[in-house]
Scaffold this active site. Structure first.
Site, short mmCIF file in Angstrom:
data_model
loop_
_atom_site.label_atom_id
_atom_site.label_comp_id
_atom_site.label_asym_id
_atom_site.label_seq_id
_atom_site.Cartn_x
_atom_site.Cartn_y
_atom_site.Cartn_z
CG ASN A 103 -1.91 1.18 1.49
OD1 ASN A 103 -1.71 1.96 0.51
ND2 ASN A 103 -2.48 1.13 2.65
CD1 TRP A 104 2.98 0.84 -3.03
CD2 TRP A 104 3.43 2.35 -4.64
NE1 TRP A 104 3.99 0.22 -4.01
CE2 TRP A 104 4.03 1.28 -5.04
CE3 TRP A 104 3.39 3.41 -5.71
CZ2 TRP A 104 4.68 0.89 -6.36
CZ3 TRP A 104 3.87 3.04 -7.17
CH2 TRP A 104 4.64 1.76 -7.45
CE LYS A 105 -0.02 3.24 4.91
NZ LYS A 105 -0.18 3.18 6.26
CG HIS A 161 -5.73 2.00 5.28
ND1 HIS A 161 -5.20 2.65 6.17
CD2 HIS A 161 -4.57 0.99 5.03
CE1 HIS A 161 -4.12 2.47 6.79
NE2 HIS A 161 -3.66 1.42 6.03
CD GLU A 206 -3.03 5.39 6.68
OE1 GLU A 206 -2.90 5.44 5.52
OE2 GLU A 206 -1.77 4.69 7.25
CD GLU A 258 -3.26 -2.38 7.28
OE1 GLU A 258 -2.25 -2.68 6.62
OE2 GLU A 258 -3.70 -1.27 7.25
N GLY A 305 2.86 2.32 10.85
CA GLY A 305 3.81 3.48 10.59
C GLY A 305 4.63 3.75 11.67
CB SER A 347 5.86 -1.88 11.71
OG SER A 347 5.23 -0.44 11.95
N GLY A 354 2.99 -1.04 4.44
CA GLY A 354 3.20 0.28 3.85
C GLY A 354 4.45 0.73 3.65
N GLY A 355 5.00 1.30 4.53
CA GLY A 355 6.60 1.91 4.25
C GLY A 355 7.46 1.10 3.62
#
Ligand code: 13P
Length: 253
Positions: free
Chosen positions: A10-12, A96, A98, A168, A174, A214, A235-236
């Site tokens: 997930n590049w966000k 998600h 977010e 998640e 993150g 993470s 993610g990251g």
């Protein structure tokens, strides 16, 4: 029951389109042929067309990060499931944390989006997860059960199509704090038992449940060893081709 693992990035809201294309190209070159894992990337909407050109015919498949549940109409700024399908998406991340936290998404809107995705041949990757406060109040399983039943409202075993669930924990996103393998397995096992209760064993057995929060090359192996963890939503670490490829290879170079 064999469930093909899924590693999804997930590049966000990261990378400019040209950087995204470079990242996708680098992934394609480094990954080569992968047959035993389903590899998915979710770039921003603006990158989908160009990245689809880059990954077409490779094992890398595309996901949207969100969609609007309506088919079309006066919804300025929104994007429909049919539009995403024609951009080359096979999957859509839905609900998600977010989006729940910053854009007011609720279990009801998540449910509508899942139905819209399924009606348009997109496989939903449905996110659930508790906050730190909820975990500390011992409410994790209750929160997950509510999110899951709200998200899957109206779905029946007969009409079931492939749906992926992603657990998640909000406190692990993150933050560098991964849930321990045991903490993750406990919730994954619970999600599978909830699916069994509402939809039956056959569906519970075949549904893939991903862990997100993470995930890094050095934590993926322990997670994948758990019986109810069928992959990861990253993610990251999905923004670095080398790390993402290591995760796809379950931590190995
Ligand atoms: P991080 O891997 O950066 O914690 O993000 C997880 C996530 O939210 C994936 O959807």
């Amino acid at each position: 029951m064999f469930r093909k693992p899924v590693i999804a990035g997930n590049w966000k809201m990261n990378t400019l389109p040209f950087e995204g294309v470079e990242l996708a190209r680098s992934l394609r070159e480094k990954l080569g042929e992968v047959a035993n894992v389903e590899v998915v990337i979710a770039p921003p909407f603006t990158h989908l067309h160009a990245i689809n050109e880059e990954v077409k015919g490779t094992p890398i498949r595309l996901a949207a990060q969100n969609l609007n549940a309506k088919d079309s109409g006066a919804y300025t700024g929104e994007i429909s499931a049919a539009m995403l399908l024609t951009m080359g998406c096979d999957f859509a991340i839905i609900g998600h944390s977010e989006r729940r936290q910053y854009f007011g998404e609720t279990d009801d809107s998540v449910n509508e989006k899942i139905l819209a995705a399924l009606a348009n041949q997109l496989t939903p990757i449905v996110c659930v997860g508790e906050t730190l406060e909820e975990r500390e109040a011992n409410k994790t399983l209750e929160v997950i059960a509510t999110q899951l039943s709200g998200a899957l409202k109206g779905l029946t075993a007969e009409g079931w199509k492939d749906i992926i669930v992603a657990y998640e924990p909000v406190w692990a996103i993150g933050t560098g704090k991964t849930a321990s393998n045991e903490q993750a397995q406990e919730v994954h096992g619970f999600i599978r038992s909830e699916l069994e209760k509402s939809l039956g064993k056959a569906i519970a057995d075949k549904t893939r449940i991903l862990y997100g929060g993470s995930v890094k090359p050095d934590s993926i192996c322990g997670l994948m060893d758990q019986p109810d963890i069928d992959g990861a939503l990253v993610g990251g670490a999905s923004l670095k081709a080398e790390d993402f490829v290591k995760i796809v290879n379950f931590g190995k170079g």
